[in-house]
Design a protein around this motif. Sequence first.
Motif, PDB file in Angstrom:
ATOM      1  N   HIS A  40       6.187  68.891  52.945  1.00 49.29           N
ATOM      2  CA  HIS A  40       7.803  68.793  53.084  1.00 49.29           C
ATOM      3  C   HIS A  40       7.796  67.416  53.673  1.00 49.29           C
ATOM      4  N   PHE A  41       9.080  66.995  52.932  1.00 51.01           N
ATOM      5  CA  PHE A  41       9.318  65.609  53.630  1.00 51.01           C
ATOM      6  C   PHE A  41      10.202  65.781  55.172  1.00 51.01           C
ATOM      7  N   THR A  42      10.655  66.924  55.227  1.00 51.53           N
ATOM      8  CA  THR A  42      10.870  67.102  56.738  1.00 51.53           C
ATOM      9  C   THR A  42      11.143  68.550  56.933  1.00 51.53           C
ATOM     10  N   HIS A  43      11.069  69.066  58.366  1.00 53.39           N
ATOM     11  CA  HIS A  43      11.251  70.465  58.592  1.00 53.39           C
ATOM     12  C   HIS A  43      12.540  70.636  59.588  1.00 53.39           C
ATOM     13  N   ALA A  44      13.086  69.493  59.659  1.00 54.55           N
ATOM     14  CA  ALA A  44      14.561  69.278  59.946  1.00 54.55           C
ATOM     15  C   ALA A  44      14.260  69.739  61.792  1.00 54.55           C
ATOM     16  N   THR A  45      13.343  69.222  62.464  1.00 57.90           N
ATOM     17  CA  THR A  45      13.225  69.470  63.781  1.00 57.90           C
ATOM     18  C   THR A  45      13.445  68.197  64.487  1.00 57.90           C
ATOM     19  N   GLU A  46      13.431  68.255  65.782  1.00 54.95           N
ATOM     20  CA  GLU A  46      13.858  67.099  66.419  1.00 54.95           C
ATOM     21  C   GLU A  46      12.979  65.831  66.509  1.00 54.95           C
ATOM     22  N   LEU A  47      11.548  66.106  66.236  1.00 54.03           N
ATOM     23  CA  LEU A  47      10.636  65.259  65.904  1.00 54.03           C
ATOM     24  C   LEU A  47      10.735  64.473  64.471  1.00 54.03           C
ATOM     25  N   ASP A  48      11.208  65.387  63.507  1.00 53.40           N
ATOM     26  CA  ASP A  48      11.513  64.744  62.101  1.00 53.40           C
ATOM     27  C   ASP A  48      12.508  63.827  61.842  1.00 53.40           C
ATOM     28  N   VAL A  49      13.259  63.589  62.899  1.00 52.55           N
ATOM     29  CA  VAL A  49      14.579  62.768  62.739  1.00 52.55           C
ATOM     30  C   VAL A  49      13.990  61.396  63.174  1.00 52.55           C
ATOM     31  N   ASP A  50      14.712  60.194  62.566  1.00 56.00           N
ATOM     32  CA  ASP A  50      14.270  58.900  62.920  1.00 56.00           C
ATOM     33  C   ASP A  50      14.569  58.802  64.611  1.00 56.00           C
ATOM     34  N   HIS A  51      13.642  57.832  65.186  1.00 56.38           N
ATOM     35  CA  HIS A  51      13.663  57.580  66.491  1.00 56.38           C
ATOM     36  C   HIS A  51      13.952  55.728  66.490  1.00 56.38           C
ATOM     37  N   VAL A  52      14.491  55.336  67.316  1.00 55.67           N
ATOM     38  CA  VAL A  52      14.580  53.721  67.475  1.00 55.67           C
ATOM     39  C   VAL A  52      14.471  53.613  68.911  1.00 55.67           C
ATOM     40  N   ILE A  53      13.802  52.532  69.161  1.00 57.67           N
ATOM     41  CA  ILE A  53      13.975  51.909  70.676  1.00 57.67           C
ATOM     42  C   ILE A  53      14.961  50.783  70.898  1.00 57.67           C
ATOM     43  N   GLU A  54      15.872  50.876  71.854  1.00 64.00           N
ATOM     44  CA  GLU A  54      16.915  49.949  72.229  1.00 64.00           C
ATOM     45  C   GLU A  54      16.231  49.303  73.551  1.00 64.00           C
ATOM     46  N   LEU A  55      16.387  47.856  73.550  1.00 63.86           N
ATOM     47  CA  LEU A  55      15.976  47.255  74.600  1.00 63.86           C
ATOM     48  C   LEU A  55      17.033  46.447  74.988  1.00 63.86           C
ATOM     49  N   GLU A  56      17.472  46.725  76.373  1.00 60.05           N
ATOM     50  CA  GLU A  56      18.683  45.856  76.893  1.00 60.05           C
ATOM     51  C   GLU A  56      17.857  44.904  77.907  1.00 60.05           C
ATOM     52  N   LEU A  57      18.103  43.777  77.574  1.00 58.02           N
ATOM     53  CA  LEU A  57      17.332  42.461  77.907  1.00 58.02           C
ATOM     54  C   LEU A  57      18.181  42.122  79.275  1.00 58.02           C
ATOM     55  N   GLY A  58      17.578  41.686  80.480  1.00 59.68           N
ATOM     56  CA  GLY A  58      17.927  41.369  81.625  1.00 59.68           C
ATOM     57  C   GLY A  58      18.545  39.797  81.555  1.00 59.68           C
ATOM     58  N   GLN A  59      18.680  39.471  82.674  1.00 59.84           N
ATOM     59  CA  GLN A  59      19.201  37.839  82.906  1.00 59.84           C
ATOM     60  C   GLN A  59      18.198  36.971  82.332  1.00 59.84           C
ATOM     61  N   ALA A  60      16.964  37.172  82.374  1.00 60.77           N
ATOM     62  CA  ALA A  60      16.271  36.168  81.735  1.00 60.77           C
ATOM     63  C   ALA A  60      16.080  35.826  80.388  1.00 60.77           C
ATOM     64  N   ASP A  62      18.049  34.762  76.890  1.00 59.84           N
ATOM     65  CA  ASP A  62      18.864  34.102  76.455  1.00 59.84           C
ATOM     66  C   ASP A  62      19.509  34.485  75.007  1.00 59.84           C
ATOM     67  N   GLY A  63      20.805  34.580  74.897  1.00 61.31           N
ATOM     68  CA  GLY A  63      21.240  34.925  73.511  1.00 61.31           C
ATOM     69  C   GLY A  63      21.618  36.763  73.653  1.00 61.31           C
ATOM     70  N   ALA A  64      20.981  37.280  72.725  1.00 59.06           N
ATOM     71  CA  ALA A  64      21.548  38.484  72.443  1.00 59.06           C
ATOM     72  C   ALA A  64      21.154  39.451  73.705  1.00 59.06           C
ATOM     73  N   ALA A  65      21.868  40.619  74.101  1.00 57.99           N
ATOM     74  CA  ALA A  65      21.427  41.298  75.174  1.00 57.99           C
ATOM     75  C   ALA A  65      20.750  42.494  74.813  1.00 57.99           C
ATOM     76  N   ALA A  66      20.969  42.715  73.570  1.00 57.88           N
ATOM     77  CA  ALA A  66      19.957  44.267  73.432  1.00 57.88           C
ATOM     78  C   ALA A  66      19.436  43.983  72.073  1.00 57.88           C
ATOM     79  N   VAL A  67      17.979  44.619  72.018  1.00 55.30           N
ATOM     80  CA  VAL A  67      17.269  44.568  70.723  1.00 55.30           C
ATOM     81  C   VAL A  67      16.926  45.744  70.212  1.00 55.30           C
ATOM     82  N   GLN A  68      17.210  46.059  68.946  1.00 58.75           N
ATOM     83  CA  GLN A  68      16.581  47.228  68.436  1.00 58.75           C
ATOM     84  C   GLN A  68      15.210  47.219  67.654  1.00 58.75           C
TER      85      GLN A  68
END
Length: 226
Positions: A78-98, A100-106
């Motif tokens: 099966h390509f997917t069983h439609a469970t919570e683990l089968d969906v796409d996950h991403v990391i969002e990194l909120e950068l601190g004051q150190a 320069d430039g973008a405040a978040a990275v995905q």
Amino acid sequence: MQSKADHSAVDDPDSPELPAEGFRTLLSFLLFLHLFALFVAVASNVGPVSAVRRQLANVPLVRPYLQWLHMDLGYNYHFTHATELDVDHVIELELGQAADGAAAVQFPVQGLRPRVRARRYGNLMYTLSRRLGDDSVGGVLPVEISQRLLAERQIDRGKHQLAVKRQLLIPRESMEALDPAVRDPYDPQWYETVYRANLSFFQSRLHLTKAAGAGENAAVRQETQP
């Protein structure tokens, strides 16, 4: 003895000319080999596999041929069983004051090319999502990925925040009922945060502290005066 229909087909100048008999024989032989390779792929993968069926996959040139065509599986997956683990996950990194430039990275970014890299990162995030519930190793991949993202931006100090989010499954009927302006499946509203942590540097090494979820916080007991 040829029939009248055969004579008319031969005599018709507009009828397509058949390939030479030798070419047709070669084509039939190659088609037979292809179908045999597909039979091997199914027989050596589906169900309880016996020793004889397992050896079928070792027929010379069959396995490389099937892998080259991406047809080396038994077609019972099966390509997917439609469970919570089968969906796409991403990391969002909120950068601190150190930073320069973008405040978040995905990670991973959308539209990554080549496609094989996107698929490998997808497998990495699938492994990460399976480990999040294990406190002993759940933070290993998030902190390693975060350290790589920060190093790419030459950030080696400061405090940052990390969130792991999963893409919600939206029924097609619900999606069609929505306003076209909010149907984008990559819109932030269709993501749910499943893991959050604080990141900080100590002696040039990034350290992760998991943030407690709402259900993990103990209620504060108010002292009452007698």
